[in-house]
Design a protein around this motif. Structure first.
Motif, PDB file in Angstrom:
ATOM      1  N   GLU A 107       0.831  -1.207   0.000  1.00 33.56           N
ATOM      2  CA  GLU A 107       0.000   0.000   0.000  1.00 33.56           C
ATOM      3  C   GLU A 107       0.864   1.254   0.000  1.00 33.56           C
ATOM      4  N   GLU A 108       1.852   1.277   0.868  1.00 30.07           N
ATOM      5  CA  GLU A 108       2.721   2.451   0.944  1.00 30.07           C
ATOM      6  C   GLU A 108       3.533   2.609  -0.335  1.00 30.07           C
ATOM      7  N   ALA A 109       3.972   1.489  -0.918  1.00 29.41           N
ATOM      8  CA  ALA A 109       4.730   1.559  -2.176  1.00 29.41           C
ATOM      9  C   ALA A 109       3.867   2.125  -3.301  1.00 29.41           C
ATOM     10  N   THR A 110       2.588   1.733  -3.325  1.00 27.31           N
ATOM     11  CA  THR A 110       1.674   2.261  -4.338  1.00 27.31           C
ATOM     12  C   THR A 110       1.493   3.763  -4.168  1.00 27.31           C
ATOM     13  N   PHE A 111       1.375   4.197  -2.918  1.00 22.05           N
ATOM     14  CA  PHE A 111       1.268   5.626  -2.632  1.00 22.05           C
ATOM     15  C   PHE A 111       2.549   6.357  -3.018  1.00 22.05           C
ATOM     16  N   MET A 112       3.689   5.769  -2.680  1.00 20.80           N
ATOM     17  CA  MET A 112       4.966   6.421  -2.960  1.00 20.80           C
ATOM     18  C   MET A 112       5.252   6.477  -4.458  1.00 20.80           C
ATOM     19  N   ALA A 114       2.896   7.012  -6.709  1.00 20.14           N
ATOM     20  CA  ALA A 114       2.118   8.182  -7.121  1.00 20.14           C
ATOM     21  C   ALA A 114       2.770   9.472  -6.622  1.00 20.14           C
ATOM     22  N   LYS A 115       3.310   9.431  -5.408  1.00 20.06           N
ATOM     23  CA  LYS A 115       3.958  10.623  -4.853  1.00 20.06           C
ATOM     24  C   LYS A 115       5.220  10.972  -5.636  1.00 20.06           C
ATOM     25  N   SER A 116       5.936   9.968  -6.101  1.00 13.76           N
ATOM     26  CA  SER A 116       7.122  10.214  -6.932  1.00 13.76           C
ATOM     27  C   SER A 116       6.726  10.920  -8.224  1.00 13.76           C
ATOM     28  N   LEU A 138      -2.653   8.713  -8.700  1.00 12.43           N
ATOM     29  CA  LEU A 138      -3.241   9.051  -7.400  1.00 12.43           C
ATOM     30  C   LEU A 138      -4.683   8.562  -7.304  1.00 12.43           C
ATOM     31  N   GLN A 139      -5.428   8.692  -8.410  1.00  9.95           N
ATOM     32  CA  GLN A 139      -6.807   8.219  -8.411  1.00  9.95           C
ATOM     33  C   GLN A 139      -6.853   6.704  -8.311  1.00  9.95           C
ATOM     34  N   ASP A 140      -5.933   6.026  -8.991  1.00  5.77           N
ATOM     35  CA  ASP A 140      -5.855   4.562  -8.892  1.00  5.77           C
ATOM     36  C   ASP A 140      -5.581   4.144  -7.456  1.00  5.77           C
ATOM     37  N   PHE A 141      -4.678   4.880  -6.788  1.00  2.00           N
ATOM     38  CA  PHE A 141      -4.375   4.571  -5.386  1.00  2.00           C
ATOM     39  C   PHE A 141      -5.615   4.756  -4.512  1.00  2.00           C
ATOM     40  N   LEU A 142      -6.324   5.861  -4.700  1.00  2.00           N
ATOM     41  CA  LEU A 142      -7.524   6.131  -3.896  1.00  2.00           C
ATOM     42  C   LEU A 142      -8.610   5.088  -4.136  1.00  2.00           C
ATOM     43  N   ASN A 143      -8.712   4.626  -5.365  1.00  2.00           N
ATOM     44  CA  ASN A 143      -9.698   3.579  -5.670  1.00  2.00           C
ATOM     45  C   ASN A 143      -9.312   2.250  -5.042  1.00  2.00           C
ATOM     46  N   GLN A 144      -8.020   1.969  -5.038  1.00  2.00           N
ATOM     47  CA  GLN A 144      -7.539   0.683  -4.521  1.00  2.00           C
ATOM     48  C   GLN A 144      -7.507   0.648  -3.002  1.00  2.00           C
ATOM     49  N   TYR A 145      -7.214   1.790  -2.382  1.00  2.00           N
ATOM     50  CA  TYR A 145      -7.103   1.851  -0.918  1.00  2.00           C
ATOM     51  C   TYR A 145      -7.958   3.012  -0.385  1.00  2.00           C
ATOM     52  N   PRO A 146      -9.275   2.888  -0.473  1.00  2.00           N
ATOM     53  CA  PRO A 146     -10.152   4.015  -0.086  1.00  2.00           C
ATOM     54  C   PRO A 146     -10.059   4.396   1.391  1.00  2.00           C
ATOM     55  N   GLU A 147      -9.628   3.472   2.249  1.00  2.57           N
ATOM     56  CA  GLU A 147      -9.529   3.752   3.684  1.00  2.57           C
ATOM     57  C   GLU A 147      -8.099   3.998   4.140  1.00  2.57           C
ATOM     58  N   SER A 148      -7.202   4.222   3.205  1.00  5.04           N
ATOM     59  CA  SER A 148      -5.786   4.359   3.533  1.00  5.04           C
ATOM     60  C   SER A 148      -5.508   5.583   4.404  1.00  5.04           C
ATOM     61  N   LYS A 149      -4.517   5.453   5.267  1.00  3.55           N
ATOM     62  CA  LYS A 149      -4.087   6.604   6.084  1.00  3.55           C
ATOM     63  C   LYS A 149      -3.434   7.676   5.198  1.00  3.55           C
ATOM     64  N   PHE A 150      -3.041   7.272   3.982  1.00  5.66           N
ATOM     65  CA  PHE A 150      -2.424   8.218   3.054  1.00  5.66           C
ATOM     66  C   PHE A 150      -3.459   8.954   2.208  1.00  5.66           C
ATOM     67  N   ARG A 151      -4.729   8.643   2.401  1.00  5.02           N
ATOM     68  CA  ARG A 151      -5.770   9.237   1.557  1.00  5.02           C
ATOM     69  C   ARG A 151      -5.767  10.774   1.584  1.00  5.02           C
ATOM     70  N   PRO A 152      -5.712  11.418   2.760  1.00  7.98           N
ATOM     71  CA  PRO A 152      -5.710  12.897   2.754  1.00  7.98           C
ATOM     72  C   PRO A 152      -4.551  13.486   1.947  1.00  7.98           C
ATOM     73  N   ALA A 154      -2.949  12.015  -0.535  1.00  4.46           N
ATOM     74  CA  ALA A 154      -3.190  11.730  -1.954  1.00  4.46           C
ATOM     75  C   ALA A 154      -4.214  12.704  -2.537  1.00  4.46           C
ATOM     76  N   GLU A 155      -5.264  12.991  -1.784  1.00  4.23           N
ATOM     77  CA  GLU A 155      -6.285  13.930  -2.260  1.00  4.23           C
ATOM     78  C   GLU A 155      -5.721  15.338  -2.407  1.00  4.23           C
ATOM     79  N   ASN A 156      -4.896  15.753  -1.447  1.00  6.57           N
ATOM     80  CA  ASN A 156      -4.291  17.091  -1.527  1.00  6.57           C
ATOM     81  C   ASN A 156      -3.345  17.207  -2.723  1.00  6.57           C
ATOM     82  N   MET A 157      -2.577  16.152  -2.972  1.00  3.63           N
ATOM     83  CA  MET A 157      -1.674  16.174  -4.121  1.00  3.63           C
ATOM     84  C   MET A 157      -2.460  16.231  -5.421  1.00  3.63           C
ATOM     85  N   SER A 158      -3.550  15.477  -5.484  1.00  4.71           N
ATOM     86  CA  SER A 158      -4.378  15.476  -6.687  1.00  4.71           C
ATOM     87  C   SER A 158      -4.965  16.870  -6.934  1.00  4.71           C
TER      88      SER A 158
END
Length: 275
Positions: A107-112, A114-116, A138-152, A154-158
């Motif tokens: 999960e964190e790798a998927t977020f990272m 997108a962050k990269s 970022l949208q793929d990450f949010l769809n895959q991990y809707p309850e992630s602690k990284f969601r806020p 990811a949304e701000n970056m988007s």
């Protein structure tokens, strides 16, 4: 005596630094995989990502099939991110979650990943292909991990990337106007307003659309002027209805009044010509 202590400090610091470098150089030449791996983790935990990354890059092919490989690959991806090598970190984070989809770090790798891509997004004046890719990731990450602690995050970056695209679209339309490509400017402002109806740039876009259409109408051949001045009137009415307190209303009103005068004159000329 006053110069002895600073000199001793410099010499002591230099010898420690040299010893540290010598130890690191020995590690690079060592064939002891376990020793290198443990040293890489120590450098990583200390925040020395350059040395950790160099050691891990050498270790990755040697750790294939071993339990340590998973952590080593994640850490190596992150050393590239920490060193601001965002193209490489995106590549290695993606490779990590493709290789270890059930890992606790997936999960964190998927977020990272997108962050990269987010960090690699260029300034708005440049080509925005990477920005679109980052938004999609970022949208793929949010769809895959809707309850992630990284969601806020990811949304701000988007949102930040969307704002960049919005700014590019507005500034592109504005540039057409500044270059006196008035017809292209009107089309671009229309497109901008349709794509970004809630944009803070919309008030200025509405005014500049009046101005561009007014200049376009003035430059037109006579048999095209009537319909184009009518567009000036329509754009002004929209500006007035939507932004009745606009600071640009007075300037727009001047163009509106002249457009109406031109329409009246054209009507008179048409009537005279028809007699």
């Amino acid at each position: 005596m006053l110069f002895i202590r600073p000199l001793l400090f410099v010499l002591l610091f230099g010898s420690l630094l040299l010893g540290s470098c010598t130890g690191y150089q020995k590690l690079l030449k060592s064939d002891d995989v376990n020793k290198k791996y443990n040293a890489a983790l120590q450098y990583y935990e200390k925040g020395d990502y350059a040395r950790a990354g160099t050691l891990l890059e050498e270790l990755l092919p040697l750790l294939k099939g071993r339990p340590e490989a998973e952590k080593a690959e994640y850490y190596f991806a992150n050393t590239n991110f920490q060193e601001r090598n965002y193209v490489l970190s995106a590549y290695y984070f993606k490779q990590f979650y493709d290789t270890y989809p059930t890992s606790a770090l997936a999960e964190e790798a998927t977020f990272m990943y997108a962050k990269s891509l987010f960090r690699d997004s260029p300034e708005y004046e440049l080509d925005q292909t990477n920005t679109y890719t980052a938004i999609e990731s970022l949208q793929d990450f949010l769809n895959q991990y809707p309850e992630s602690k990284f969601r806020p995050d990811a949304e701000n970056m988007s949102k930040e990337l969307q704002t960049k695209l919005e700014t590019k679209s507005f500034e592109g339309a504005k540039l057409y106007y500044q270059l006196r490509y008035n017809q292209a400017a009107v089309i671009a402002f229309n497109t901008f307003q349709q794509q970004y109806p809630a944009s803070p740039y919309n008030e200025e876009a509405a005014f500049l659309k009046v101005a561009a259409q007014y200049e376009f109408a003035k430059e037109s051949v006579e048999n095209k002027q009537r319909e184009r001045y009518l567009e000036v009137v329509a754009f002004y009415q929209n500006l007035l209805d939507t932004y009745p307190q606009s600071k640009n209303l007075k300037a727009a009103e001047s163009m509106y009044n002249d457009a109406r005068e031109q329409l009246a004159q054209l009507k008179t000329e048409d009537a005279a010509a028809s007699k």
